[in-house]
Design a protein around this motif. Structure first.
Motif, PDB file in Angstrom:
ATOM      1  N   ALA A  56       0.834  -1.211   0.000  1.00 23.92           N
ATOM      2  CA  ALA A  56       0.000   0.000   0.000  1.00 23.92           C
ATOM      3  C   ALA A  56       0.871   1.265   0.000  1.00 23.92           C
ATOM      4  CB  ALA A  56      -0.941  -0.008   1.205  1.00 23.92           C
ATOM      5  N   ASN A  57       2.163   1.058  -0.154  1.00 20.63           N
ATOM      6  CA  ASN A  57       3.123   2.183  -0.230  1.00 20.63           C
ATOM      7  C   ASN A  57       3.110   3.100   0.985  1.00 20.63           C
ATOM      8  OD1 ASN A  57       4.902   1.957  -2.245  1.00 20.63           O
ATOM      9  ND2 ASN A  57       3.975   3.449  -3.616  1.00 20.63           N
ATOM     10  N   HIS A  58       2.874   2.542   2.171  1.00 21.32           N
ATOM     11  CA  HIS A  58       2.969   3.358   3.378  1.00 21.32           C
ATOM     12  C   HIS A  58       4.445   3.498   3.748  1.00 21.32           C
ATOM     13  CE1 HIS A  58      -1.419   2.631   4.934  1.00 21.32           C
ATOM     14  NE2 HIS A  58      -1.358   2.961   3.655  1.00 21.32           N
ATOM     15  N   PRO A  59       4.879   4.695   4.194  1.00 23.13           N
ATOM     16  CA  PRO A  59       6.304   4.859   4.516  1.00 23.13           C
ATOM     17  C   PRO A  59       6.750   3.987   5.685  1.00 23.13           C
ATOM     18  CG  PRO A  59       5.063   6.856   5.063  1.00 23.13           C
ATOM     19  CD  PRO A  59       4.132   5.953   4.320  1.00 23.13           C
ATOM     20  N   MET A  60       5.827   3.721   6.612  1.00 21.38           N
ATOM     21  CA  MET A  60       6.115   2.811   7.737  1.00 21.38           C
ATOM     22  C   MET A  60       4.984   1.803   7.792  1.00 21.38           C
ATOM     23  SD  MET A  60       6.856   5.244  10.982  1.00 21.38           S
ATOM     24  CE  MET A  60       8.458   5.926  11.318  1.00 21.38           C
ATOM     25  N   GLY A  61       5.289   0.574   8.241  1.00 22.07           N
ATOM     26  CA  GLY A  61       4.206  -0.380   8.471  1.00 22.07           C
ATOM     27  C   GLY A  61       3.352   0.118   9.644  1.00 22.07           C
ATOM     28  N   PRO A  62       2.081  -0.339   9.755  1.00 25.67           N
ATOM     29  CA  PRO A  62       1.194   0.165  10.820  1.00 25.67           C
ATOM     30  C   PRO A  62       1.679  -0.152  12.235  1.00 25.67           C
ATOM     31  CG  PRO A  62       0.166  -1.665   9.618  1.00 25.67           C
ATOM     32  CD  PRO A  62       1.407  -1.290   8.859  1.00 25.67           C
ATOM     33  N   LEU A  63       2.376  -1.285  12.405  1.00 23.69           N
ATOM     34  CA  LEU A  63       2.841  -1.644  13.758  1.00 23.69           C
ATOM     35  C   LEU A  63       4.090  -0.832  14.108  1.00 23.69           C
ATOM     36  CD1 LEU A  63       2.170  -5.472  13.437  1.00 23.69           C
ATOM     37  CD2 LEU A  63       0.748  -3.762  14.601  1.00 23.69           C
ATOM     38  N   GLN A  64       4.919  -0.608  13.103  1.00 26.00           N
ATOM     39  CA  GLN A  64       6.089   0.262  13.280  1.00 26.00           C
ATOM     40  C   GLN A  64       5.607   1.685  13.613  1.00 26.00           C
ATOM     41  OE1 GLN A  64       8.157   0.666   9.568  1.00 26.00           O
ATOM     42  NE2 GLN A  64       9.989   1.564  10.486  1.00 26.00           N
ATOM     43  N   LEU A  65       4.560   2.108  12.935  1.00 24.65           N
ATOM     44  CA  LEU A  65       4.012   3.457  13.164  1.00 24.65           C
ATOM     45  C   LEU A  65       3.390   3.552  14.564  1.00 24.65           C
ATOM     46  CD1 LEU A  65       3.410   6.310  12.141  1.00 24.65           C
ATOM     47  CD2 LEU A  65       1.387   5.419  10.978  1.00 24.65           C
ATOM     48  N   ALA A  66       2.702   2.481  14.980  1.00 29.03           N
ATOM     49  CA  ALA A  66       2.111   2.468  16.332  1.00 29.03           C
ATOM     50  C   ALA A  66       3.214   2.636  17.379  1.00 29.03           C
ATOM     51  CB  ALA A  66       1.355   1.162  16.557  1.00 29.03           C
ATOM     52  N   ASP A  67       4.316   1.896  17.204  1.00 34.05           N
ATOM     53  CA  ASP A  67       5.454   2.025  18.130  1.00 34.05           C
ATOM     54  C   ASP A  67       6.020   3.435  18.094  1.00 34.05           C
ATOM     55  OD1 ASP A  67       5.412  -0.568  19.022  1.00 34.05           O
ATOM     56  OD2 ASP A  67       7.237  -1.217  17.996  1.00 34.05           O
ATOM     57  N   PHE A  68       6.017   4.034  16.915  1.00 37.17           N
ATOM     58  CA  PHE A  68       6.575   5.379  16.738  1.00 37.17           C
ATOM     59  C   PHE A  68       5.697   6.417  17.441  1.00 37.17           C
ATOM     60  CE2 PHE A  68       7.112   9.151  13.807  1.00 37.17           C
ATOM     61  CZ  PHE A  68       8.408   9.440  14.176  1.00 37.17           C
ATOM     62  N   ILE A  69       4.388   6.287  17.298  1.00 37.21           N
ATOM     63  CA  ILE A  69       3.451   7.219  17.955  1.00 37.21           C
ATOM     64  C   ILE A  69       3.523   7.028  19.468  1.00 37.21           C
ATOM     65  CG2 ILE A  69       0.982   7.697  18.329  1.00 37.21           C
ATOM     66  CD1 ILE A  69       0.555   6.923  15.332  1.00 37.21           C
ATOM     67  N   GLY A  70       3.608   5.780  19.917  1.00 38.21           N
ATOM     68  CA  GLY A  70       3.543   5.441  21.348  1.00 38.21           C
ATOM     69  C   GLY A  70       2.270   4.644  21.563  1.00 38.21           C
ATOM     70  N   LEU A  71       2.397   3.420  22.124  1.00 40.06           N
ATOM     71  CA  LEU A  71       1.205   2.566  22.240  1.00 40.06           C
ATOM     72  C   LEU A  71       0.227   3.105  23.273  1.00 40.06           C
ATOM     73  CD1 LEU A  71       2.739  -1.010  21.800  1.00 40.06           C
ATOM     74  CD2 LEU A  71       1.998   0.640  20.085  1.00 40.06           C
ATOM     75  N   ASP A  72       0.729   3.819  24.284  1.00 45.39           N
ATOM     76  CA  ASP A  72      -0.168   4.458  25.261  1.00 45.39           C
ATOM     77  C   ASP A  72      -1.031   5.510  24.563  1.00 45.39           C
ATOM     78  OD1 ASP A  72       2.196   5.929  24.831  1.00 45.39           O
ATOM     79  OD2 ASP A  72       2.202   6.827  26.830  1.00 45.39           O
ATOM     80  N   THR A  73      -0.401   6.288  23.686  1.00 41.71           N
ATOM     81  CA  THR A  73      -1.151   7.322  22.950  1.00 41.71           C
ATOM     82  C   THR A  73      -2.159   6.658  22.008  1.00 41.71           C
ATOM     83  OG1 THR A  73       0.773   8.765  23.118  1.00 41.71           O
ATOM     84  CG2 THR A  73      -0.874   9.354  21.451  1.00 41.71           C
ATOM     85  N   CYS A  74      -1.736   5.589  21.316  1.00 45.05           N
ATOM     86  CA  CYS A  74      -2.668   4.887  20.407  1.00 45.05           C
ATOM     87  C   CYS A  74      -3.884   4.376  21.181  1.00 45.05           C
ATOM     88  CB  CYS A  74      -1.964   3.699  19.733  1.00 45.05           C
ATOM     89  SG  CYS A  74      -0.705   4.174  18.544  1.00 45.05           S
ATOM     90  N   LEU A  75      -3.631   3.780  22.356  1.00 43.43           N
ATOM     91  CA  LEU A  75      -4.738   3.242  23.151  1.00 43.43           C
ATOM     92  C   LEU A  75      -5.665   4.368  23.625  1.00 43.43           C
ATOM     93  CD1 LEU A  75      -6.220   0.942  24.577  1.00 43.43           C
ATOM     94  CD2 LEU A  75      -4.576   1.109  26.462  1.00 43.43           C
TER      95      LEU A  75
END
Ligand SMILES: CC(=O)CC(=O)SCCNC(=O)CCNC(=O)[C@H](O)C(C)(C)COP(=O)(O)OP(=O)(O)OC[C@H]1O[C@@H](n2cnc3c(N)ncnc32)[C@H](O)[C@@H]1OP(=O)(O)O
Ligand SMILES: NC(=O)C1=CN([C@@H]2O[C@H](COP(=O)(O)OP(=O)(O)OC[C@H]3O[C@@H](n4cnc5c(N)ncnc54)[C@H](OP(=O)(O)O)[C@@H]3O)[C@@H](O)[C@H]2O)C=CC1
Length: 290
Positions: free
Chosen positions: A221-240
């Motif tokens: 899908a040509n995303h610059p980061m995979g969704p799990l890599q991006l979740a780690d980048f954002i912070g999983l506490d923030t995602c939750l």
């Protein structure tokens, strides 16, 4: 006229906002609870500026000029000169409401108070301040020095002068504004976070491994980061927190946070910032944890 910027929270977003504001010539004061956080934050800003120097984006002279404009402390009284304070503390309504009580007691009456919240109601947060008409959402994207977009969100009481001042400030940072209404998670996170949550369900249900899911979305899908890599980048506490705000605020089960996301946060595996999330960052290269 905005000249002095105050920032609350020396985490990844607070530091990024300080970085771009100083590069645009604003005087910046960054405040966090612990002096160590402030020190680490200032070192991070210096490191990111140095990265831009080595990639030829700016001169070393500019880096020094920007750094000289940024001061940090763990004394909230140091925000008293600010014309605009941007709160970028943890995505937790109780924490933010407490901060507003403290900040408002030291702010000039005419100063604007903004929040970088990813998801929380601007109108509700404004009610915890003494200045709902001079309060709004200025939502930067991560990493701030790289991402072009800033979402602006008015609360019910936000005055037009406040909105205009925020718009002018963002333009001076050379970012593009998009305006969102005050609904849970606004525009970017209303769309992005359910995608990330779905990627975590895809992992939880065993459809693919961490590596398979990220590779699929990067190359498929040509995303610059995979969704799990991006979740780690954002912070999983923030995602939750964002998923909880969507779930509570829109009352639709399609937003229920994946139990695996809850488990990672409960374990303190918050992603890059804590050293471990869907990847383990403690070695030379990130290693998937599943
Ligand atoms: C949760 C919310 O409320 C809202 C959000 O922010 S959601 C998150 C939104 N952000 C995204 O979706 C980011 C998706 N990822 C990307 O766009 C890219 O992977 C990325 C820009 C982060 C990195 O790009 P890349 O090409 O893989 O890496 P890299 O070549 O190392 O970096 C590209 C540039 O970004 C800079 N950069 C990367 N990470 C950085 C950081 N944390 N801080 C400052 N600069 C950074 C690099 O210095 C580099 O700049 P130069 O071109 O000047 O060298
Ligand atoms: N991460 C992202 O991709 C994005 C996040 N945002 C939003 O920006 C905000 C900050 O996120 P982010 O920078 O990632 O989070 P971080 O966890 O990196 O940083 C938050 C900082 O706030 C500090 N803090 C907590 N309580 C207080 C307090 N009472 N007074 C002062 N500082 C405090 C924390 O200190 P300590 O760790 O010691 O508690 C930490 O240094 C959140 O609202 C988030 O939703 C917006 C866009 C993107």
């Amino acid at each position: 006229m905005i000249k002095n910027i105050g920032i609350v929270g020396a985490g990844q977003m607070g530091c990024g906002i300080a970085h771009v504001a100083a590069l645009a010539g604003y005087k910046v004061h960054i405040y966090d609870l612990s002096p160590e956080r402030v020190e680490t934050g200032l070192a991070t800003i210096n490191g990111n500026l140095a990265r831009q120097v080595s990639s030829g984006k700016m001169s070393d002279e500019d880096r020094k000029k920007a750094l000289a404009l940024i001061k940090g402390s763990s004394d909230i009284n140091d925000l008293s000169d600010a014309d605009l304070v941007i709160e970028a503390a943890t995505e937790d309504e109780t924490v933010k409401r407490k901060i507003y009580g403290q900040v408002c007691s030291v702010l000039k009456p005419e100063a604007i108070l903004a929040t970088n919240t990813s998801s929380l109601s601007i109108t509700r947060l404004a009610s915890a301040t003494d200045r709902p008409e001079r309060f709004m959402g200025i939502h930067f994207m991560n990493p701030v020095p790289v991402m072009k977009l800033v979402e602006l969100v008015r609360g019910i009481a936000t005055e037009e002068g406040t909105f205009a001042a925020a718009k002018e400030f963002v333009a001076k940072l050379d970012k593009t504004v998009t305006v969102a209404e005050d609904f849970p998670a606004f525009i970017v996170n209303r769309i992005l976070l359910p995608m990330i949550n779905e990627a975590i369900y895809t992992l939880y249900e065993g459809v693919g491994s961490v590596e398979a899911i990220d590779t699929a979305m990067k190359l498929g899908a040509n995303h610059p980061m995979g969704p799990l890599q991006l979740a780690d980048f954002i912070g999983l506490d923030t995602c939750l927190s964002i998923m909880q705000v969507l779930h509570d605020g829109l009352a639709d089960s399609k937003y229920r946070p994946c139990p695996l996301l809850v488990k990672y946060v409960e374990a303190g595996w918050l992603g890059r910032k804590s050293g471990r999330g869907f990847y383990d960052y403690r070695g030379e290269i990130p290693v998937p944890t599943r």
